[in-house]
Design an enzyme around this catalytic site. Structure first.
Site, mmCIF file in Angstrom:
data_model
loop_
_atom_site.group_PDB
_atom_site.id
_atom_site.type_symbol
_atom_site.label_atom_id
_atom_site.label_comp_id
_atom_site.label_asym_id
_atom_site.label_seq_id
_atom_site.Cartn_x
_atom_site.Cartn_y
_atom_site.Cartn_z
ATOM 1 N N SER A 141 0.672 -1.101 0.015
ATOM 2 C CA SER A 141 -0.019 -0.041 0.098
ATOM 3 C C SER A 141 0.938 1.323 -0.031
ATOM 4 C CB SER A 141 -0.827 0.016 1.344
ATOM 5 O OG SER A 141 -1.569 1.141 1.365
ATOM 6 N N TYR A 154 -1.252 -0.710 10.590
ATOM 7 C CA TYR A 154 -1.451 -1.096 9.125
ATOM 8 C C TYR A 154 -0.193 -0.411 8.261
ATOM 9 C CZ TYR A 154 -3.359 -0.949 4.392
ATOM 10 O OH TYR A 154 -3.769 -1.167 3.233
#
Length: 256
Positions: A141, A154
């Site tokens: 990501s 995350y």
């Protein structure tokens, strides 16, 4: 693996394939001529995607963060020549300041987002090495490469996936196996809608205002789509010299 089309006729395993990016990547691979094995934790969702794909797609339930389940998955698929592995399974984790994140929450994010990638590679790379070729795409990501407030588990997990990918590419390159990262984001869909809603509650703005503020940081003031992510995965597989790379697909959210 060489030739004009490096996708058609191959068997691809996609984790987290029951919805979202995994579903989109599975659709793109199937449309490109690959046979797709759909892996995830919820069998019903996988079967629904398999019905959408048609053909000879296959489903297998597995929690990729659990070593015993991954070992069982490898045994179940021992009759398959998996030459494309897409490690897409992941969770968003808590949306809070780091000091308010519980250790169990931190561990869960890393178990799914990082350990799952490690376990799947550990399980399916040996056969690729023995055959002298294969492709691994790890879905990371852009959040692993820029600040994202209140999302430390995350973002840290996605940075770990980048490090794993680059090192693994050098370990297996001599065997003809290519390992790359695809770093999407922001991707339009339920997960981003949830994030905008939480940001709106925190800051006292509307969800639409939170979304506009977020996408305004990108060169293209919009989010990318799941379909664009699927197309990017196929395009990466068709680049025979691409390995150890990290491909940003973020509408220009990251510029380097």
């Amino acid at each position: 693996m060489s030739g004009p089309d490096r996708v058609a006729g191959r068997t691809a395993l996609v984790t987290g394939a029951g919805n979202g990016l995994g579903r989109a990547i599975a659709h793109a691979l199937s449309a490109a001529g690959a046979r797709v094995i759909l892996v995830g934790r919820t069998l019903g969702k996988l079967e629904a995607v398999a019905a959408e794909l048609g053909g000879d797609s296959r489903v297998a339930a597995c929690d990729t963060s659990q070593p015993a389940e991954v070992d069982e998955l490898r045994a179940v698929l021992s009759d398959e020549d998996v030459s494309i592995l897409v490690n897409n399974a992941g969770i968003a984790g808590p949306v809070r300041e780091l000091v308010d994140v519980e250790p169990a929450e931190w561990d869960e994010v890393f178990a799914v987002n990082v350990r799952g990638v490690y376990l799947m590679c550990r399980a399916f790379l040996p056969a690729m090495i023995a055959r002298g070729g294969g492709d691994v795409i790890n879905v990371a990501s852009v959040s692993g490469k820029r600040p994202l407030a209140r999302r430390t588990p995350y973002t840290a997990s996605k940075m770990a996936v980048l490090g794993l990918t680059i090192t693994l590419a050098h370990e297996v390159g001599e065997h003809g196996v290519l390992v790359n990262c695809l770093s999407p984001g922001p991707v339009a869909g339920p997960r981003m809608a949830r994030n905008f809603r939480l940001e709106a509650e925190r800051t006292g703005v509307t969800s639409a205002e939170a979304e506009r503020a977020f996408v305004s940081r990108a060169a293209l003031p919009r989010m990318v789509t799941e379909e664009e992510v699927g197309a990017a995965a196929v395009a990466m597989l068709r680049m025979s010299g691409l390995t150890g790379a990290d491909i940003d697909l973020s509408a220009g959210m990251i510029g380097r």
